[in-house]
Design a protein around this motif. Structure first.
Motif, short mmCIF file in Angstrom:
data_model
loop_
_atom_site.label_atom_id
_atom_site.label_comp_id
_atom_site.label_asym_id
_atom_site.label_seq_id
_atom_site.Cartn_x
_atom_site.Cartn_y
_atom_site.Cartn_z
N GLU A 258 0.84 -1.20 0.00
CA GLU A 258 0.00 0.00 0.00
C GLU A 258 0.88 1.25 0.00
O GLU A 258 2.06 1.21 0.32
N ARG A 259 0.26 2.37 -0.34
CA ARG A 259 0.93 3.67 -0.24
C ARG A 259 1.26 3.97 1.22
O ARG A 259 0.60 3.49 2.13
N ARG A 260 2.24 4.81 1.40
CA ARG A 260 2.55 5.28 2.74
C ARG A 260 1.51 6.33 3.15
O ARG A 260 0.75 6.82 2.31
N TYR A 261 1.45 6.71 4.41
CA TYR A 261 0.44 7.65 4.91
C TYR A 261 0.45 8.99 4.18
O TYR A 261 -0.57 9.65 4.08
N ASP A 262 1.61 9.41 3.67
CA ASP A 262 1.69 10.69 2.98
C ASP A 262 1.51 10.56 1.46
O ASP A 262 1.69 11.53 0.74
N GLY A 263 1.20 9.35 0.95
CA GLY A 263 0.91 9.15 -0.46
C GLY A 263 2.09 8.70 -1.29
O GLY A 263 1.97 8.52 -2.50
N PHE A 264 3.27 8.50 -0.69
CA PHE A 264 4.44 8.04 -1.43
C PHE A 264 4.28 6.57 -1.78
O PHE A 264 3.72 5.79 -1.01
N LEU A 265 4.79 6.18 -2.96
CA LEU A 265 4.67 4.80 -3.44
C LEU A 265 5.93 4.00 -3.10
O LEU A 265 7.05 4.53 -3.17
N PRO A 266 5.78 2.70 -2.76
CA PRO A 266 6.95 1.87 -2.46
C PRO A 266 7.63 1.39 -3.74
O PRO A 266 6.99 0.90 -4.67
N TYR A 267 8.94 1.54 -3.80
CA TYR A 267 9.75 1.09 -4.92
C TYR A 267 10.91 0.26 -4.40
O TYR A 267 11.39 0.45 -3.28
N LEU B 144 14.31 -1.00 -0.07
CA LEU B 144 12.98 -0.45 -0.27
C LEU B 144 13.04 1.06 -0.04
O LEU B 144 13.57 1.52 0.96
N ILE B 145 12.49 1.80 -1.00
CA ILE B 145 12.43 3.26 -0.85
C ILE B 145 11.03 3.72 -1.22
O ILE B 145 10.28 3.01 -1.90
N TYR B 146 10.68 4.92 -0.79
CA TYR B 146 9.39 5.51 -1.13
C TYR B 146 9.64 6.76 -1.97
O TYR B 146 10.46 7.60 -1.60
N LEU B 147 8.93 6.85 -3.11
CA LEU B 147 9.08 8.00 -3.99
C LEU B 147 7.73 8.68 -4.14
O LEU B 147 6.67 8.05 -4.09
N ARG B 148 7.79 9.99 -4.35
CA ARG B 148 6.57 10.80 -4.47
C ARG B 148 5.81 10.41 -5.75
O ARG B 148 6.39 10.22 -6.80
#
Length: 152
Positions: free
Chosen positions: A119-128, A136-140
């Motif tokens: 799922e997306r993170r709480y602020d809307g960033f997507l997991p990549y 694992l990183i989250y990008l806008r």
């Protein structure tokens, strides 16, 4: 070894046999020529000796309108059958196209891959997944609109 002279089946010269048994030819050269030409021309000696010196002409058939039509019909039918076979072929057994190969090349050199089952993170960033660091990183996500920010 037998004694006496024999006549060559090809050149019709008289010769004395040099090997055991009955020889048909005076030399291996005559034997090879005879075997080569007996398949091309009937076994008549006079015809066989003439064909050795003169190569036979190959008969070329003339093109007819019916033959062209039959060839075109056969080609169209074969192409149609190929299309029918491709339509019923499973997706995993289909041949790769140039576009598929190019996509694979681009995919190989891509650094970040979207993780589909998270799922997306709480602020809307997507997991990549980062291929270079194996982490694992989250990008806008530029298309993400925060629903909490619109409530006023």
């Amino acid at each position: 070894m037998e004694t006496g002279n024999y006549i060559c089946h090809l050149c019709e010269k008289e010769y004395e046999p040099t090997k055991r048994g009955i020889q048909k030819f005076c030399s291996s050269k005559c034997r090879k020529k005879y075997n080569y030409h007996k398949n091309i021309v009937p076994s008549d000696k006079s015809v066989a000796t003439e064909t050795i010196s003169k190569p036979s002409k190959i008969k070329v058939e003339e093109m007819s309108l019916a033959g062209v039509g039959n060839a075109a019909t056969g080609a169209l039918l074969a192409d149609g059958l190929k299309g029918i076979v491709k339509a019923f072929q499973p997706e995993e057994n289909k041949l790769a196209t140039k576009k598929d190969i190019q996509e694979l090349k681009n995919f190989k050199y891509k650094r970040y891959f979207l993780i589909q089952n998270m799922e997306r993170r709480y602020d809307g960033f997507l997991p990549y997944f980062d291929m270079t660091t194996n982490s694992l990183i989250y990008l806008r996500d530029p298309n993400y609109i925060n629903p909490a920010a619109n409530i006023l």
